[in-house]
Motif scaffolding. Structure first.
Motif, PDB file in Angstrom:
ATOM      1  N   PRO A 104       0.814  -1.227   0.000  1.00 29.74           N
ATOM      2  CA  PRO A 104       0.000   0.000   0.000  1.00 29.74           C
ATOM      3  C   PRO A 104       0.844   1.274   0.000  1.00 29.74           C
ATOM      4  O   PRO A 104       1.841   1.370   0.706  1.00 29.74           O
ATOM      5  CB  PRO A 104      -0.803  -0.132   1.306  1.00 29.74           C
ATOM      6  N   GLY A 105       0.459   2.214  -0.824  1.00 29.76           N
ATOM      7  CA  GLY A 105       1.193   3.471  -0.901  1.00 29.76           C
ATOM      8  C   GLY A 105       2.595   3.307  -1.436  1.00 29.76           C
ATOM      9  O   GLY A 105       3.483   4.117  -1.128  1.00 29.76           O
ATOM     10  N   TYR A 106       2.831   2.297  -2.226  1.00 28.28           N
ATOM     11  CA  TYR A 106       4.184   1.967  -2.682  1.00 28.28           C
ATOM     12  C   TYR A 106       4.873   3.136  -3.386  1.00 28.28           C
ATOM     13  O   TYR A 106       4.246   3.999  -3.998  1.00 28.28           O
ATOM     14  CB  TYR A 106       4.150   0.759  -3.615  1.00 28.28           C
ATOM     15  N   GLU A 107       6.184   3.123  -3.276  1.00 30.15           N
ATOM     16  CA  GLU A 107       7.034   4.065  -3.986  1.00 30.15           C
ATOM     17  C   GLU A 107       8.086   3.271  -4.747  1.00 30.15           C
ATOM     18  O   GLU A 107       8.570   2.244  -4.251  1.00 30.15           O
ATOM     19  CB  GLU A 107       7.718   5.029  -3.012  1.00 30.15           C
ATOM     20  N   LEU A 108       8.420   3.722  -5.937  1.00 30.35           N
ATOM     21  CA  LEU A 108       9.461   3.061  -6.721  1.00 30.35           C
ATOM     22  C   LEU A 108      10.817   3.377  -6.105  1.00 30.35           C
ATOM     23  O   LEU A 108      11.258   4.522  -6.098  1.00 30.35           O
ATOM     24  CB  LEU A 108       9.409   3.536  -8.178  1.00 30.35           C
ATOM     25  N   ALA A 109      11.470   2.359  -5.576  1.00 31.00           N
ATOM     26  CA  ALA A 109      12.756   2.552  -4.906  1.00 31.00           C
ATOM     27  C   ALA A 109      13.943   2.186  -5.787  1.00 31.00           C
ATOM     28  O   ALA A 109      15.072   2.586  -5.509  1.00 31.00           O
ATOM     29  CB  ALA A 109      12.795   1.709  -3.623  1.00 31.00           C
TER      30      ALA A 109
END
Length: 212
Positions: free
Chosen positions: A73-78
Motif C-alpha cells: 500500500p502506498g508503494y514508492e518506486l525505490a
C-alpha cells in the motif's frame, strides 16, 4: 574398324541380387525413419528457433498493477535499473523494487521486486528457457501451474525473507518477490505461506499485463 571404346551392352532384364534388394530396403527404411525423426525434431524445436513474442522487456511501470497496490500500500518506486544489454547472451531488461514509504505510516512495511529480461533474436526462446532453468535451480523450487509457459516458486531466506516466483513466457523471463513485516516494529516478517501467495499474485498480475 572398331572404335577403341565400346559401350557395354545393358541386358534387357537386370540380374537380380538379393543383397542389393535388401540394401535398398534398408536404405529406404532408414530414410523413412529419418524423415519421421526430422519432422518430430522440427515440431519440437520450431518455437526455440523462432525469436519469440517479445522484442524488448517491459519497463517497471508495467509492473505497477492492482496486485502491487494491494500488497504494498502506498508503494514508492525505490529501484529501476537496466539489466544486461545487447552484448549479453542472456538478454536485457529491468530490475525494479517498490516499498512502502519510510517513516511512521498507516500500513505495515512491505516490498516487492520485479526482474524482467527479454531475449530477442533467433534462439530467444531457448535462451529464456536457460534463464528460467538457471534461476529456478534451487532444490526447494516447486512448479506453479497455469502460469506462463513454465513457472516455479521458492522461498528466499536470509536478510529479509521473501517469497519468489519465476516465470517464462515465450522468450521472456520474469521474476517477482514479495516480503512484508508482521508488525509495525518490523521485528518479524510475515510467514512463508503469505509471502509465497503474495509473490504468485504479483507474478500472475505481471504476466497478465504483458503486451500482446
Amino acid at each position: 574398324m572398331n572404335h577403341p571404346y565400346q559401350r557395354p551392352v545393358v541386358p534387357s532384364v537386370q540380374p537380380r541380387s538379393r543383397g542389393c534388394a535388401a540394401a535398398v530396403v534398408v536404405v529406404l527404411t532408414l530414410l523413412a525413419v529419418l524423415c519421421v525423426v526430422g519432422g518430430v525434431w522440427f515440431l519440437l524445436s520450431r518455437e526455440r528457433l523462432e525469436t519469440g513474442h517479445f522484442e524488448a522487456a517491459p519497463v517497471c511501470a508495467e509492473g505497477e498493477t492492482e496486485a502491487l497496490a494491494g500488497l504494498v500500500p502506498g508503494y514508492e518506486l525505490a529501484l529501476e535499473e537496466p539489466v544486461g544489454n545487447g552484448q549479453n547472451a542472456f538478454g536485457e531488461g529491468w530490475q525494479c523494487r517498490w516499498a512502502t514509504p519510510e517513516g511512521q505510516g498507516e500500513t505495515v512495511p512491505a516490498f516487492a521486486t520485479l526482474v524482467v529480461v527479454a531475449s530477442p533474436g533467433p534462439g530467444g526462446v531457448l535462451t529464456a528457457e536457460d534463464n528460467f532453468a538457471h534461476t529456478t535451480s534451487n532444490p526447494q523450487a516447486a512448479p506453479v501451474a497455469d502460469l506462463g509457459d513454465e513457472a516455479a516458486a521458492w522461498y528466499r531466506t536470509g536478510g529479509f525473507p521473501a517469497g519468489c516466483v519465476g516465470v517464462r513466457e515465450s522468450n521472456l523471463y520474469l521474476e517477482t518477490c514479495y516480503g512484508a513485516a508482521a508488525d509495525y516494529a518490523v521485528r518479524n516478517s510475515v510467514d512463508e505461506e503469505r509471502a509465497m501467495e503474495g509473490a504468485e499474485e504479483l507474478a500472475r498480475a505481471a504476466v497478465a499485463a504483458l503486451p500482446g
